[in-house]
Design a protein around this motif. Structure first.
Motif, PDB file in Angstrom:
ATOM      1  N   VAL A 126     -21.642 -66.803 -12.192  1.00 23.13           N
ATOM      2  CA  VAL A 126     -20.357 -67.449 -12.450  1.00 23.13           C
ATOM      3  C   VAL A 126     -20.139 -67.591 -13.954  1.00 23.13           C
ATOM      4  CG1 VAL A 126     -19.053 -69.589 -12.218  1.00 23.13           C
ATOM      5  CG2 VAL A 126     -20.310 -68.689 -10.270  1.00 23.13           C
ATOM      6  N   ILE A 127     -21.179 -68.065 -14.629  1.00 23.32           N
ATOM      7  CA  ILE A 127     -21.060 -68.349 -16.059  1.00 23.32           C
ATOM      8  C   ILE A 127     -21.036 -67.064 -16.883  1.00 23.32           C
ATOM      9  CG2 ILE A 127     -22.195 -69.463 -18.024  1.00 23.32           C
ATOM     10  CD1 ILE A 127     -23.398 -71.449 -15.999  1.00 23.32           C
ATOM     11  N   GLY A 128     -21.921 -66.108 -16.548  1.00 21.76           N
ATOM     12  CA  GLY A 128     -22.095 -64.919 -17.368  1.00 21.76           C
ATOM     13  C   GLY A 128     -20.837 -64.103 -17.603  1.00 21.76           C
ATOM     14  N   PRO A 129     -20.150 -63.645 -16.533  1.00 17.50           N
ATOM     15  CA  PRO A 129     -18.957 -62.822 -16.746  1.00 17.50           C
ATOM     16  C   PRO A 129     -17.848 -63.547 -17.507  1.00 17.50           C
ATOM     17  CG  PRO A 129     -19.747 -62.592 -14.506  1.00 17.50           C
ATOM     18  CD  PRO A 129     -20.516 -63.721 -15.109  1.00 17.50           C
ATOM     19  N   ALA A 130     -17.586 -64.814 -17.120  1.00 19.78           N
ATOM     20  CA  ALA A 130     -16.548 -65.569 -17.820  1.00 19.78           C
ATOM     21  C   ALA A 130     -16.930 -65.763 -19.283  1.00 19.78           C
ATOM     22  CB  ALA A 130     -16.328 -66.916 -17.139  1.00 19.78           C
ATOM     23  N   LEU A 131     -18.211 -66.097 -19.507  1.00 18.46           N
ATOM     24  CA  LEU A 131     -18.685 -66.291 -20.875  1.00 18.46           C
ATOM     25  C   LEU A 131     -18.558 -64.998 -21.674  1.00 18.46           C
ATOM     26  CD1 LEU A 131     -20.090 -68.321 -22.812  1.00 18.46           C
ATOM     27  CD2 LEU A 131     -22.267 -67.352 -22.034  1.00 18.46           C
ATOM     28  N   GLY A 132     -18.950 -63.877 -21.057  1.00 18.11           N
ATOM     29  CA  GLY A 132     -18.840 -62.603 -21.746  1.00 18.11           C
ATOM     30  C   GLY A 132     -17.416 -62.265 -22.115  1.00 18.11           C
ATOM     31  N   GLY A 133     -16.472 -62.491 -21.176  1.00 19.16           N
ATOM     32  CA  GLY A 133     -15.073 -62.187 -21.459  1.00 19.16           C
ATOM     33  C   GLY A 133     -14.503 -63.032 -22.577  1.00 19.16           C
ATOM     34  N   TYR A 134     -14.769 -64.327 -22.548  1.00 16.25           N
ATOM     35  CA  TYR A 134     -14.223 -65.202 -23.575  1.00 16.25           C
ATOM     36  C   TYR A 134     -14.888 -64.979 -24.936  1.00 16.25           C
ATOM     37  CZ  TYR A 134     -11.610 -67.759 -20.024  1.00 16.25           C
ATOM     38  OH  TYR A 134     -10.734 -68.091 -19.017  1.00 16.25           O
ATOM     39  N   LEU A 135     -16.204 -64.768 -24.928  1.00 14.48           N
ATOM     40  CA  LEU A 135     -16.888 -64.509 -26.197  1.00 14.48           C
ATOM     41  C   LEU A 135     -16.458 -63.181 -26.796  1.00 14.48           C
ATOM     42  CD1 LEU A 135     -20.540 -65.748 -25.444  1.00 14.48           C
ATOM     43  CD2 LEU A 135     -18.731 -66.920 -26.737  1.00 14.48           C
ATOM     44  N   TYR A 136     -16.208 -62.182 -25.953  1.00 12.09           N
ATOM     45  CA  TYR A 136     -15.738 -60.895 -26.454  1.00 12.09           C
ATOM     46  C   TYR A 136     -14.359 -61.033 -27.084  1.00 12.09           C
ATOM     47  CZ  TYR A 136     -14.479 -55.953 -26.606  1.00 12.09           C
ATOM     48  OH  TYR A 136     -14.094 -54.699 -27.029  1.00 12.09           O
ATOM     49  N   GLY A 194     -13.006 -61.552 -17.078  1.00 11.38           N
ATOM     50  CA  GLY A 194     -14.128 -62.475 -16.913  1.00 11.38           C
ATOM     51  C   GLY A 194     -13.955 -63.373 -15.704  1.00 11.38           C
ATOM     52  N   ASN A 195     -12.719 -63.856 -15.494  1.00  7.72           N
ATOM     53  CA  ASN A 195     -12.454 -64.702 -14.324  1.00  7.72           C
ATOM     54  C   ASN A 195     -12.588 -63.921 -13.025  1.00  7.72           C
ATOM     55  OD1 ASN A 195     -11.916 -66.931 -15.957  1.00  7.72           O
ATOM     56  ND2 ASN A 195      -9.752 -66.403 -16.162  1.00  7.72           N
ATOM     57  N   LEU A 196     -12.089 -62.675 -13.014  1.00  5.41           N
ATOM     58  CA  LEU A 196     -12.219 -61.840 -11.820  1.00  5.41           C
ATOM     59  C   LEU A 196     -13.684 -61.578 -11.499  1.00  5.41           C
ATOM     60  CD1 LEU A 196      -9.381 -59.213 -12.469  1.00  5.41           C
ATOM     61  CD2 LEU A 196      -9.412 -60.934 -10.657  1.00  5.41           C
ATOM     62  N   ARG A 197     -14.459 -61.278 -12.539  1.00  4.48           N
ATOM     63  CA  ARG A 197     -15.872 -60.965 -12.316  1.00  4.48           C
ATOM     64  C   ARG A 197     -16.656 -62.195 -11.879  1.00  4.48           C
ATOM     65  NH1 ARG A 197     -19.931 -59.746 -10.833  1.00  4.48           N
ATOM     66  NH2 ARG A 197     -21.346 -58.081 -11.431  1.00  4.48           N
ATOM     67  N   ALA A 198     -16.202 -63.380 -12.298  1.00  3.20           N
ATOM     68  CA  ALA A 198     -16.904 -64.606 -11.931  1.00  3.20           C
ATOM     69  C   ALA A 198     -16.530 -65.103 -10.542  1.00  3.20           C
ATOM     70  CB  ALA A 198     -16.623 -65.699 -12.957  1.00  3.20           C
ATOM     71  N   VAL A 215     -18.569 -67.517  -7.788  1.00  2.00           N
ATOM     72  CA  VAL A 215     -18.186 -68.885  -7.427  1.00  2.00           C
ATOM     73  C   VAL A 215     -18.356 -69.075  -5.923  1.00  2.00           C
ATOM     74  CG1 VAL A 215     -16.286 -70.525  -7.292  1.00  2.00           C
ATOM     75  CG2 VAL A 215     -16.605 -69.173  -9.363  1.00  2.00           C
ATOM     76  N   GLY A 216     -17.814 -68.124  -5.147  1.00  2.00           N
ATOM     77  CA  GLY A 216     -17.983 -68.193  -3.697  1.00  2.00           C
ATOM     78  C   GLY A 216     -19.443 -68.141  -3.294  1.00  2.00           C
ATOM     79  N   SER A 217     -20.213 -67.295  -3.957  1.00  4.71           N
ATOM     80  CA  SER A 217     -21.642 -67.180  -3.642  1.00  4.71           C
ATOM     81  C   SER A 217     -22.399 -68.452  -3.981  1.00  4.71           C
ATOM     82  CB  SER A 217     -22.240 -65.993  -4.406  1.00  4.71           C
ATOM     83  OG  SER A 217     -21.672 -64.780  -3.989  1.00  4.71           O
ATOM     84  N   ALA A 218     -22.107 -69.037  -5.140  1.00  6.93           N
ATOM     85  CA  ALA A 218     -22.826 -70.233  -5.575  1.00  6.93           C
ATOM     86  C   ALA A 218     -22.548 -71.414  -4.653  1.00  6.93           C
ATOM     87  CB  ALA A 218     -22.439 -70.576  -7.013  1.00  6.93           C
ATOM     88  N   VAL A 219     -21.287 -71.594  -4.266  1.00  7.50           N
ATOM     89  CA  VAL A 219     -20.945 -72.685  -3.347  1.00  7.50           C
ATOM     90  C   VAL A 219     -21.656 -72.493  -2.015  1.00  7.50           C
ATOM     91  CG1 VAL A 219     -19.070 -73.762  -2.049  1.00  7.50           C
ATOM     92  CG2 VAL A 219     -18.739 -73.164  -4.455  1.00  7.50           C
ATOM     93  N   THR A 220     -21.664 -71.254  -1.518  1.00  9.71           N
ATOM     94  CA  THR A 220     -22.331 -70.963  -0.254  1.00  9.71           C
ATOM     95  C   THR A 220     -23.840 -71.165  -0.361  1.00  9.71           C
ATOM     96  OG1 THR A 220     -20.620 -69.332   0.267  1.00  9.71           O
ATOM     97  CG2 THR A 220     -22.662 -69.214   1.528  1.00  9.71           C
ATOM     98  N   ALA A 221     -24.423 -70.717  -1.472  1.00 13.73           N
ATOM     99  CA  ALA A 221     -25.864 -70.900  -1.669  1.00 13.73           C
ATOM    100  C   ALA A 221     -26.227 -72.371  -1.727  1.00 13.73           C
ATOM    101  CB  ALA A 221     -26.310 -70.192  -2.950  1.00 13.73           C
ATOM    102  N   LEU A 222     -25.389 -73.172  -2.373  1.00 16.57           N
ATOM    103  CA  LEU A 222     -25.645 -74.614  -2.435  1.00 16.57           C
ATOM    104  C   LEU A 222     -25.599 -75.224  -1.040  1.00 16.57           C
ATOM    105  CD1 LEU A 222     -26.128 -77.139  -4.139  1.00 16.57           C
ATOM    106  CD2 LEU A 222     -23.641 -77.354  -4.394  1.00 16.57           C
TER     107      LEU A 222
END
Length: 426
Positions: free
Chosen positions: A161-171, A263-267, A271-278
């Motif tokens: 979740v964090i990586g793609p969004a972070l990459g897009g914004y930092l880029y 970044g949002n699309l890639r994340a 998001v769905g996976s993390a909520v389900t994993a939790l």
């Protein structure tokens, strides 16, 4: 009542979890930026179809090292200290991130350099996957392993979740910044891996010939109908239904949301996976696990088709989140079955085969999506892939009835309980 201890009560699992978390952020931050740069550079001289084709080639560049090294990496994970392997791969990924940071800083990033680094990252993942997967069962008792797998998935999905969004914004701030950040994160991962204590190891049984030992992993997967069905289900479903390769195309030319939107699309799937994993970590799946995996793959295909048809950013994000949630259920069930139904002295080699299938469904799936998009266009390619994933779920329910019969994660008590395919008489 469940009285098993929490996975975080085990010191080495905590370090393992942090290492996966930081490395996942770093990896996926780089992946999103590499994909964007490949498509962006290609679009300067190519049309949409030809530029999308480059995304297929970049996926292939990451997959080929894994294909070539699968037997070696699995055997290595069963013979060499697994801590040494994952530490070495973390250093290789660190070097790749640092190199891309320097190239971006100096304005010398080219398509050949991106393809070369992608291939090196493929080598690192080829060795890291089997070793990391084989380490996890040695960090916690077997009764805790399904919950540990769920929390391990949370570390990956939260990082995703964090990586793609972070990459897009930092880029968007500067092209070199996401790569520099990934370099620091890989350093943190390496430090955590250095803190892992020696692991209990078992010698490889069976043949003493290294080549035959490598082949034994393939042989076991081929004969174990449950493991083969679970691994191949993921391979073909994601191979056909993977939409992530086309996200740069959707961000730039379909939804028109730019690098930040990418970044949002890639994340969104994460998001769905993390909520389900939790949710699974709190209320683990216990019954009819095989059927639930098949249903999840079908939902994955339907959500992929919905994303392909969408032209509205909020709807696209919802479809991707559902896609990620369904994929998380499939991953959770598959990994639990493979880890618990595989002997420890063979986990590295079976893990290598699993990694090959997983990478085949991801990197090779990206290549397939890119090549198909080059022929029919990115939108039809995504829609067709989603429909194909649904058909895979239906077909596997008939071809591998062992999946439907997998009621729980309980490992076999004896070798006779393992659903092995009988050898054909000569």
């Amino acid at each position: 009542m469940d009285t098993a201890p929490h996975p975080f009560t085990f010191r080495d699992f905590r370090f393992y979890w942090i290492a996966r978390f930081t490395s996942t952020i770093a990896q996926l931050s780089m992946v999103i930026v590499i994909g964007w740069q490949v498509y962006d550079i290609a679009r300067r001289t190519m049309d949409v179809h030809d530029a999308a084709l480059q995304l297929g080639w970049i996926g292939l560049a990451q997959f080929l090292p894994l294909l070539a090294l699968t037997l070696v990496t699995g055997w290595t994970a069963d013979r060499v200290d697994r801590r040494f392997i994952v530490r070495s791969t973390a250093l290789l990924e660190l070097a790749c991130a640092a190199t891309l940071a320097v190239l971006a800083w100096t304005g010398k990033t080219t398509l050949p350099s991106l393809f070369g680094i992608a291939a090196l990252l493929g080598v690192a993942r080829a060795f890291a996957g089997p070793a990391l997967g084989a380490i996890a069962p040695n960090l916690v008792p077997a009764s805790v392993l399904p919950t540990a797998i769920a929390f391990s998935a949370i570390s990956w999905q939260a990082g995703a979740v964090i990586g793609p969004a972070l990459g897009g914004y930092l880029y968007a701030a500067a092209p070199w910044v996401p790569y520099a950040t990934s370099t620091v994160l890989f350093a943190c991962c390496f430090i955590c891996l250095m803190c892992l204590r020696p692991l209990q190891r078992r010698s490889i049984g069976g043949s003493t010939n290294p080549w035959k030992q490598m082949i034994e992993g393939l042989h076991y997967v081929r004969r174990n109908r449950l493991v083969l069905g679970a691994i191949s289900l993921d391979l073909f479903a994601v191979l056909l239904g993977g939409a992530t390769a086309m996200l740069p195309v959707y961000a730039k030319d379909v939804l028109h949301v730019g690098a930040e939107g990418l970044g949002n699309l890639r994340a969104a799937p994460s998001v769905g996976s993390a909520v389900t994993a939790l949710f699974i970590s709190i209320r683990p799946l216990r019954h009819n696990v095989g059927v639930k995996m098949l249903i999840a793959v079908g939902i994955f295909g339907l959500a992929t088709t919905g994303f392909g048809l969408s032209r509205w950013m909020p709807l696209s994000l919802v479809c991707l989140a559902i896609l990620g949630a369904a994929d998380m259920i499939s991953v959770y069930v598959r990994q639990s079955l493979i880890q618990l139904w595989t002997p420890d002295d063979m986990r590295g080699r079976v893990g290598a085969v699993s990694s090959l299938f997983i990478s085949g469904s991801n990197e090779l799936g990206e290549a397939e999506s890119g090549f198909l998009a080059g022929l029919v266009g990115p939108v039809p390619a995504v829609i067709a892939g989603g429909i194909g994933a649904v058909l895979v779920a239906v077909s596997w329910s008939w071809w591998f009835p062992e999946l439907k019969r997998a009621k729980t994660f309980d490992p076999p008590k004896t070798l006779e309980d393992i659903p092995l395919e009988k050898e054909q008489a000569a």
